[in-house]
Scaffold this motif. Structure first.
Motif, PDB file in Angstrom:
ATOM      1  N   ARG A 114      58.053  56.457  31.096  1.00 37.84           N
ATOM      2  CA  ARG A 114      57.052  55.546  30.522  1.00 37.84           C
ATOM      3  C   ARG A 114      55.965  56.301  29.773  1.00 37.84           C
ATOM      4  NH1 ARG A 114      55.511  55.207  36.118  1.00 37.84           N
ATOM      5  NH2 ARG A 114      53.336  55.902  36.474  1.00 37.84           N
ATOM      6  N   HIS A 115      55.866  57.604  30.013  1.00 38.19           N
ATOM      7  CA  HIS A 115      54.913  58.419  29.261  1.00 38.19           C
ATOM      8  C   HIS A 115      55.596  59.165  28.111  1.00 38.19           C
ATOM      9  CE1 HIS A 115      51.834  57.616  32.218  1.00 38.19           C
ATOM     10  NE2 HIS A 115      52.635  58.015  33.184  1.00 38.19           N
ATOM     11  N   MET A 116      56.906  59.187  28.116  1.00 39.46           N
ATOM     12  CA  MET A 116      57.645  59.853  27.051  1.00 39.46           C
ATOM     13  C   MET A 116      57.923  58.884  25.903  1.00 39.46           C
ATOM     14  SD  MET A 116      60.264  61.939  29.566  1.00 39.46           S
ATOM     15  CE  MET A 116      61.159  62.801  28.264  1.00 39.46           C
ATOM     16  N   LEU A 117      58.553  57.748  26.237  1.00 39.07           N
ATOM     17  CA  LEU A 117      58.860  56.716  25.242  1.00 39.07           C
ATOM     18  C   LEU A 117      58.542  55.356  25.878  1.00 39.07           C
ATOM     19  CD1 LEU A 117      62.228  58.173  23.906  1.00 39.07           C
ATOM     20  CD2 LEU A 117      60.096  58.003  22.608  1.00 39.07           C
ATOM     21  N   PRO A 118      57.267  54.979  25.925  1.00 37.14           N
ATOM     22  CA  PRO A 118      56.846  53.798  26.681  1.00 37.14           C
ATOM     23  C   PRO A 118      57.473  52.484  26.222  1.00 37.14           C
ATOM     24  CG  PRO A 118      55.040  54.677  25.334  1.00 37.14           C
ATOM     25  CD  PRO A 118      56.130  55.691  25.322  1.00 37.14           C
ATOM     26  N   ASP A 122      61.665  47.615   6.969  1.00 39.27           N
ATOM     27  CA  ASP A 122      61.368  46.987   8.257  1.00 39.27           C
ATOM     28  C   ASP A 122      62.016  47.770   9.398  1.00 39.27           C
ATOM     29  OD1 ASP A 122      59.927  45.028   6.983  1.00 39.27           O
ATOM     30  OD2 ASP A 122      61.544  43.526   7.045  1.00 39.27           O
ATOM     31  N   THR A 123      63.245  48.242   9.167  1.00 37.63           N
ATOM     32  CA  THR A 123      63.934  49.005  10.196  1.00 37.63           C
ATOM     33  C   THR A 123      63.252  50.345  10.425  1.00 37.63           C
ATOM     34  OG1 THR A 123      66.031  47.992   9.515  1.00 37.63           O
ATOM     35  CG2 THR A 123      66.173  49.935  10.934  1.00 37.63           C
ATOM     36  N   PHE A 124      62.823  50.987   9.367  1.00 37.06           N
ATOM     37  CA  PHE A 124      62.076  52.248   9.485  1.00 37.06           C
ATOM     38  C   PHE A 124      60.813  52.032  10.313  1.00 37.06           C
ATOM     39  CE2 PHE A 124      58.642  54.993   7.990  1.00 37.06           C
ATOM     40  CZ  PHE A 124      59.212  56.253   8.103  1.00 37.06           C
ATOM     41  N   LYS A 125      60.095  50.944  10.029  1.00 41.46           N
ATOM     42  CA  LYS A 125      58.870  50.638  10.769  1.00 41.46           C
ATOM     43  C   LYS A 125      59.179  50.386  12.243  1.00 41.46           C
ATOM     44  CE  LYS A 125      54.901  47.493  10.742  1.00 41.46           C
ATOM     45  NZ  LYS A 125      54.271  46.311  10.059  1.00 41.46           N
ATOM     46  N   SER A 126      60.269  49.674  12.523  1.00 40.23           N
ATOM     47  CA  SER A 126      60.652  49.402  13.915  1.00 40.23           C
ATOM     48  C   SER A 126      60.999  50.694  14.646  1.00 40.23           C
ATOM     49  CB  SER A 126      61.851  48.446  13.946  1.00 40.23           C
ATOM     50  OG  SER A 126      61.519  47.183  13.401  1.00 40.23           O
ATOM     51  N   PHE A 127      61.701  51.598  13.955  1.00 37.54           N
ATOM     52  CA  PHE A 127      62.032  52.887  14.559  1.00 37.54           C
ATOM     53  C   PHE A 127      60.762  53.649  14.928  1.00 37.54           C
ATOM     54  CE2 PHE A 127      66.633  54.303  13.532  1.00 37.54           C
ATOM     55  CZ  PHE A 127      67.122  53.077  13.962  1.00 37.54           C
ATOM     56  N   LYS A 128      59.810  53.680  14.020  1.00 36.84           N
ATOM     57  CA  LYS A 128      58.564  54.413  14.262  1.00 36.84           C
ATOM     58  C   LYS A 128      57.810  53.809  15.451  1.00 36.84           C
ATOM     59  CE  LYS A 128      56.746  57.121  11.739  1.00 36.84           C
ATOM     60  NZ  LYS A 128      56.668  58.595  11.752  1.00 36.84           N
ATOM     61  N   GLN A 129      57.807  52.495  15.560  1.00 39.12           N
ATOM     62  CA  GLN A 129      57.111  51.838  16.664  1.00 39.12           C
ATOM     63  C   GLN A 129      57.799  52.138  17.999  1.00 39.12           C
ATOM     64  OE1 GLN A 129      57.157  47.782  15.311  1.00 39.12           O
ATOM     65  NE2 GLN A 129      55.189  47.968  14.234  1.00 39.12           N
ATOM     66  N   LEU A 130      59.132  52.113  18.009  1.00 39.56           N
ATOM     67  CA  LEU A 130      59.869  52.397  19.236  1.00 39.56           C
ATOM     68  C   LEU A 130      59.653  53.841  19.700  1.00 39.56           C
ATOM     69  CD1 LEU A 130      63.275  50.605  18.506  1.00 39.56           C
ATOM     70  CD2 LEU A 130      61.690  50.047  20.356  1.00 39.56           C
ATOM     71  N   LEU A 131      59.412  54.732  18.752  1.00 40.06           N
ATOM     72  CA  LEU A 131      59.283  56.150  19.071  1.00 40.06           C
ATOM     73  C   LEU A 131      57.887  56.547  19.546  1.00 40.06           C
ATOM     74  CD1 LEU A 131      61.337  57.676  16.125  1.00 40.06           C
ATOM     75  CD2 LEU A 131      61.948  57.757  18.547  1.00 40.06           C
ATOM     76  N   GLU A 132      56.897  55.704  19.334  1.00 37.15           N
ATOM     77  CA  GLU A 132      55.536  56.084  19.744  1.00 37.15           C
ATOM     78  C   GLU A 132      55.511  56.470  21.218  1.00 37.15           C
ATOM     79  OE1 GLU A 132      53.091  52.737  18.824  1.00 37.15           O
ATOM     80  OE2 GLU A 132      53.124  53.101  16.663  1.00 37.15           O
ATOM     81  N   PRO A 133      54.826  57.581  21.596  1.00 35.56           N
ATOM     82  CA  PRO A 133      53.885  58.380  20.796  1.00 35.56           C
ATOM     83  C   PRO A 133      54.493  59.602  20.111  1.00 35.56           C
ATOM     84  CG  PRO A 133      53.755  59.057  23.058  1.00 35.56           C
ATOM     85  CD  PRO A 133      54.804  57.981  23.018  1.00 35.56           C
ATOM     86  N   ILE A 134      55.829  59.794  20.181  1.00 38.61           N
ATOM     87  CA  ILE A 134      56.376  60.994  19.548  1.00 38.61           C
ATOM     88  C   ILE A 134      56.408  60.801  18.035  1.00 38.61           C
ATOM     89  CG2 ILE A 134      57.747  61.413  21.624  1.00 38.61           C
ATOM     90  CD1 ILE A 134      60.261  60.924  19.867  1.00 38.61           C
ATOM     91  N   THR A 135      56.379  61.902  17.302  1.00 36.23           N
ATOM     92  CA  THR A 135      56.220  61.840  15.843  1.00 36.23           C
ATOM     93  C   THR A 135      57.222  62.748  15.135  1.00 36.23           C
ATOM     94  OG1 THR A 135      54.519  63.564  16.043  1.00 36.23           O
ATOM     95  CG2 THR A 135      53.773  61.258  15.952  1.00 36.23           C
ATOM     96  N   PRO A 136      58.503  62.379  15.126  1.00 31.95           N
ATOM     97  CA  PRO A 136      59.463  63.174  14.359  1.00 31.95           C
ATOM     98  C   PRO A 136      59.185  63.050  12.863  1.00 31.95           C
ATOM     99  CG  PRO A 136      60.478  61.143  15.111  1.00 31.95           C
ATOM    100  CD  PRO A 136      59.123  61.207  15.756  1.00 31.95           C
ATOM    101  N   PRO A 137      59.671  63.978  12.047  1.00 37.59           N
ATOM    102  CA  PRO A 137      59.449  63.886  10.600  1.00 37.59           C
ATOM    103  C   PRO A 137      59.992  62.567  10.041  1.00 37.59           C
ATOM    104  CG  PRO A 137      60.336  66.035  11.191  1.00 37.59           C
ATOM    105  CD  PRO A 137      60.424  65.189  12.420  1.00 37.59           C
ATOM    106  N   ASN A 138      59.266  61.978   9.094  1.00 40.68           N
ATOM    107  CA  ASN A 138      59.696  60.712   8.501  1.00 40.68           C
ATOM    108  C   ASN A 138      61.089  60.811   7.898  1.00 40.68           C
ATOM    109  OD1 ASN A 138      57.409  59.271   9.187  1.00 40.68           O
ATOM    110  ND2 ASN A 138      56.360  59.684   7.265  1.00 40.68           N
ATOM    111  N   HIS A 139      61.403  61.984   7.350  1.00 40.81           N
ATOM    112  CA  HIS A 139      62.725  62.158   6.745  1.00 40.81           C
ATOM    113  C   HIS A 139      63.828  61.980   7.786  1.00 40.81           C
ATOM    114  CE1 HIS A 139      65.936  63.735   4.235  1.00 40.81           C
ATOM    115  NE2 HIS A 139      66.232  64.610   5.189  1.00 40.81           N
ATOM    116  N   GLU A 140      63.619  62.485   8.994  1.00 40.42           N
ATOM    117  CA  GLU A 140      64.629  62.356  10.040  1.00 40.42           C
ATOM    118  C   GLU A 140      64.772  60.899  10.483  1.00 40.42           C
ATOM    119  OE1 GLU A 140      66.535  64.642  10.627  1.00 40.42           O
ATOM    120  OE2 GLU A 140      65.503  66.534  10.195  1.00 40.42           O
ATOM    121  N   VAL A 141      63.653  60.164  10.535  1.00 43.63           N
ATOM    122  CA  VAL A 141      63.717  58.755  10.880  1.00 43.63           C
ATOM    123  C   VAL A 141      64.482  57.993   9.806  1.00 43.63           C
ATOM    124  CG1 VAL A 141      62.370  56.684  11.427  1.00 43.63           C
ATOM    125  CG2 VAL A 141      61.543  58.939  12.144  1.00 43.63           C
ATOM    126  N   GLU A 142      64.249  58.332   8.542  1.00 40.04           N
ATOM    127  CA  GLU A 142      64.978  57.693   7.448  1.00 40.04           C
ATOM    128  C   GLU A 142      66.468  57.980   7.525  1.00 40.04           C
ATOM    129  OE1 GLU A 142      61.421  57.627   4.085  1.00 40.04           O
ATOM    130  OE2 GLU A 142      62.772  59.332   4.212  1.00 40.04           O
TER     131      GLU A 142
END
Length: 393
Positions: free
Chosen positions: A247-251, A314-334
């Motif tokens: 819950r502290h890694m990927l809440p 929208d999918t990119f945004k959902s991925f970023k929200q699911l990943l909080e608080p970790i911050t991988p490079p945007n290119h990798e999320v894409e």
């Protein structure tokens, strides 16, 4: 067995470490990464101490092939940087040196550290004896000399590796406050590495689990990707869920998995098991592939009522929200979104994904490549001229 000695307060020589020679352990020189071997040799030739340290030594003793060969040295970061042109100094709290090689390979070189007067391991450099005192667990506190093939053991770490157990080198009421990430590592070594944890260690993790809130997002990002690249991510994440660490890694993902949807939970762990198979059998190391296996089960894509560009965003945004608080490079999320689109049979919009930013070391690599090309052209011209001379004769 050899021993390492130091002088005590009375001026007498006392043994402080065991030294396992080549005949007393199973590690051979051909198991050592050639670049790591070269780094330690150059540091020693320059008058510094240098050892392969930590997880690599532990894995080699277990008969495994290490993914990383970290190095500890008496040289300061600037001194290491001067010796290796293909290196970069990183970090603020404690400065490290990353030595870069082709295909994204990095070998981390750290200077021996000690605790400051307040017990913090900040940018305070020390000796080998100091360095071992601030390491986390006995099985990670082994130093290997690849030239002499000696293991230096201050804490009976070799004995613990052989017995399949682990012990904390710092008091349990302090170690996880000093560095909360040690709780993640303890689970990794226990569940993924086969080391038994005593009940006191497990109780300490349960008591200090909320300390993970203090972990910087950059470090948590690094740890999450290490888990995904371990080949045992399904087992590890299941244990993280049980211990409350997740819950502290990927809440957000933790909350979704605890919602009671058994179908979702089953799809999630099936996806992780597929990733683990790819890692073990095909050495999968692409972050985009890891992310799509981690996040894909939580999204169902459809083009109904929207276009592919909006769906991608929208999918990119959902991925970023699911990943909080970790911050991988945007290119990798894409890249993860692109892979998910392909899995769903949806065509990716053209030119929507950004290219990764070039590394500051790329000019060095390009310079070397250009020099190699010029050298080849020069040799060809010389060969042609020599041939002409031969014909004239």
């Amino acid at each position: 067995m050899l021993k390492r000695y130091a002088t005590d307060e009375k001026g007498q020589s006392v043994p402080i470490a065991k030294i396992y020679t080549e005949q007393e352990h199973p590690i051979s020189s051909d198991q050592i990464d050639s670049d790591a071997f070269a780094i330690t040799r150059r540091l020693k030739d320059a008058g510094f101490e240098a050892y392969i340290v930590g997880g690599a030594v532990r894995d080699l003793l277990q008969g495994k092939s290490p993914k990383d060969f970290d190095i500890a040295t008496s040289a300061y970061p600037k001194q290491v940087r001067k010796l290796f042109r293909n290196s970069r100094i990183i970090g603020r709290r404690f400065r490290l040196v990353h030595v870069h090689y082709g295909s994204g390979k990095i070998i981390e070189v750290s200077t021996f550290r000690t605790d400051d007067e307040e017990g913090n391991s900040n940018n305070v450099f020390g000796t080998l004896e100091d360095d071992v005192k601030r390491r986390d667990f006995s099985v990670n506190a082994l130093y290997f000399d690849p030239q002499k093939l000696h293991i230096i053991d201050f804490v009976d770490g070799v004995k613990d590796v052989r017995a399949g157990k682990m012990k904390s080198l710092l008091p349990l009421d302090r170690t996880f406050k000093d560095d909360p990430v040690r709780m993640i590592r303890a689970i990794k070594y226990s569940t993924g590495g086969g080391f038994r944890m005593g009940w006191k260690l497990r109780r300490a993790i349960a008591r200090h689990v909320d300390e993970l809130e203090r972990c910087p997002s950059s470090r948590m990002t690094e740890e999450v990707f290490k888990v995904l690249a371990s080949g045992r991510s399904a087992l590890l994440i299941d244990e993280f869920l049980k211990t409350g660490l997740f819950r502290h890694m990927l809440p957000r993902i933790d909350s979704l998995l605890k919602s009671g949807d058994k179908k979702l939970r089953g799809a999630f762990f099936a996806s992780l098991e597929e990733l683990d198979l790819l890692v073990r059998e095909k050495n999968e190391d692409r972050k985009g592939q890891m992310l799509v296996r981690l996040l894909g089960p939580f999204l169902e894509l459809s083009l109904e009522g929207t276009n592919s560009v909006d769906l991608f965003r929208d999918t990119f945004k959902s991925f970023k929200q699911l990943l909080e608080p970790i911050t991988p490079p945007n290119h990798e999320v894409e890249m993860a979104v692109i892979k998910l689109f392909r899995q769903c049979g949806i065509r990716t919009p053209r030119n929507i994904a950004r290219r990764p930013k070039p590394s500051s070391l790329e000019p060095i690599a390009k310079d070397k490549e250009n020099k190699t090309r010029r050298s080849r052209r020069r040799k060809k011209r010389q060969s042609a001229e020599n041939a002409d001379v031969a014909l004239d004769v």
